[in-house]
Design a protein around this motif. Structure first.
Motif, PDB file in Angstrom:
ATOM      1  N   LEU A  80      18.166  51.719 -11.341  1.00 32.61           N
ATOM      2  CA  LEU A  80      17.000  52.278 -12.016  1.00 32.61           C
ATOM      3  C   LEU A  80      17.056  51.877 -13.483  1.00 32.61           C
ATOM      4  CD1 LEU A  80      14.504  54.187 -11.860  1.00 32.61           C
ATOM      5  CD2 LEU A  80      16.050  56.047 -12.527  1.00 32.61           C
ATOM      6  N   PRO A  96       9.619  53.754 -15.582  1.00 37.08           N
ATOM      7  CA  PRO A  96      10.853  53.907 -14.786  1.00 37.08           C
ATOM      8  C   PRO A  96      10.862  52.846 -13.676  1.00 37.08           C
ATOM      9  CG  PRO A  96       9.233  55.539 -14.116  1.00 37.08           C
ATOM     10  CD  PRO A  96       8.569  54.690 -15.162  1.00 37.08           C
ATOM     11  N   LEU A 143      12.429  50.208 -10.827  1.00 39.13           N
ATOM     12  CA  LEU A 143      13.510  49.972  -9.873  1.00 39.13           C
ATOM     13  C   LEU A 143      14.016  48.545 -10.039  1.00 39.13           C
ATOM     14  CD1 LEU A 143      12.201  51.624  -6.576  1.00 39.13           C
ATOM     15  CD2 LEU A 143      14.057  52.439  -8.047  1.00 39.13           C
ATOM     16  N   GLY A 161       7.594  48.984 -10.575  1.00 41.62           N
ATOM     17  CA  GLY A 161       7.443  50.424 -10.749  1.00 41.62           C
ATOM     18  C   GLY A 161       6.182  50.774 -11.529  1.00 41.62           C
TER      19      GLY A 161
END
Length: 206
Positions: A75, A117, A119, A134
């Motif tokens: 992440l 955020p 991935l 994302g």
């Protein structure tokens, strides 16, 4: 702009081949947590009748964190400041003759704080090559427009982002595409405005 993007992705592909070749038997463990800074060439346009089709060249600055949960998945939350610019088309003064002063073209400069955020999905035999995707939220910090008597863009812009990143021990580089989902027209619904952007970036990771 197309030639710049083609040259960038050709270079990116070369780096990818080199990284795969040099790490064919490299199964080093990636640190669980990393942080870094990045700078980007931000190439944007507003997709609508009201604005010109040409992309504008701007810049972005930001920081990010990385949480590497496994060899394949991580992440990467990011916070970036980007400048975006656009110039209205002839249709703008026809649609919004009550907003455009004197019927002249409007040049707009925008500043956004973008939070994403993302991935990270590692591909190939190495953890150095990452697909990124994302959601992204852009909060408008400033708007400066000539030949108009009001702010014409909404304060928020929700988009989806995806791209490819090469993660070297200290340096990272990559490219990303952003597609806006929000109608950012703050005047009315006579014309829908959607943001589009390419981001070509380089950064350092600690």
């Amino acid at each position: 702009m197309k030639s710049i993007i083609c040259i960038f992705f050709a270079a990116l592909f070369s780096v990818q081949l080199y990284a795969q070749r040099s790490s064919k038997n490299d199964y080093e463990k990636e640190n669980f947590f990393r942080a870094g800074l990045k700078a980007s060439l931000y190439i944007n346009k507003v997709d609508s009748r009201s604005f010109k089709e040409a992309y504008s060249y701007n810049y972005g600055l930001g920081g990010f964190l990385q949480f590497n949960f496994s060899r394949k998945l991580g992440l990467q939350p990011e916070v970036n400041f980007v400048q975006a610019t656009a110039e209205t088309s002839d249709d703008y003064s026809d649609i919004y003759d009550d907003v455009s002063l004197g019927g002249s073209q409007v040049k707009v400069k925008l500043g956004y704080l973008k939070i994403a955020p993302l991935l990270n999905l590692n591909v190939g035999p190495t953890q150095k090559i990452k697909l990124q995707f994302g959601p992204q939220w852009g909060m408008k910090l400033k708007e400066k427009a000539d030949s108009t008597n009001r702010d014409i863009f909404k304060n928020g812009d929700f988009s989806l982002a995806g791209g490819l990143m090469i993660q070297l021990p200290f340096v990272q580089l990559g490219g990303r595409y952003e597609h806006g989902l929000t109608n950012i027209n703050d005047i009315d619904n006579r014309d829908k405005w959607k943001s589009q952007a390419f981001q070509i970036f380089a950064g350092i990771t600690f």
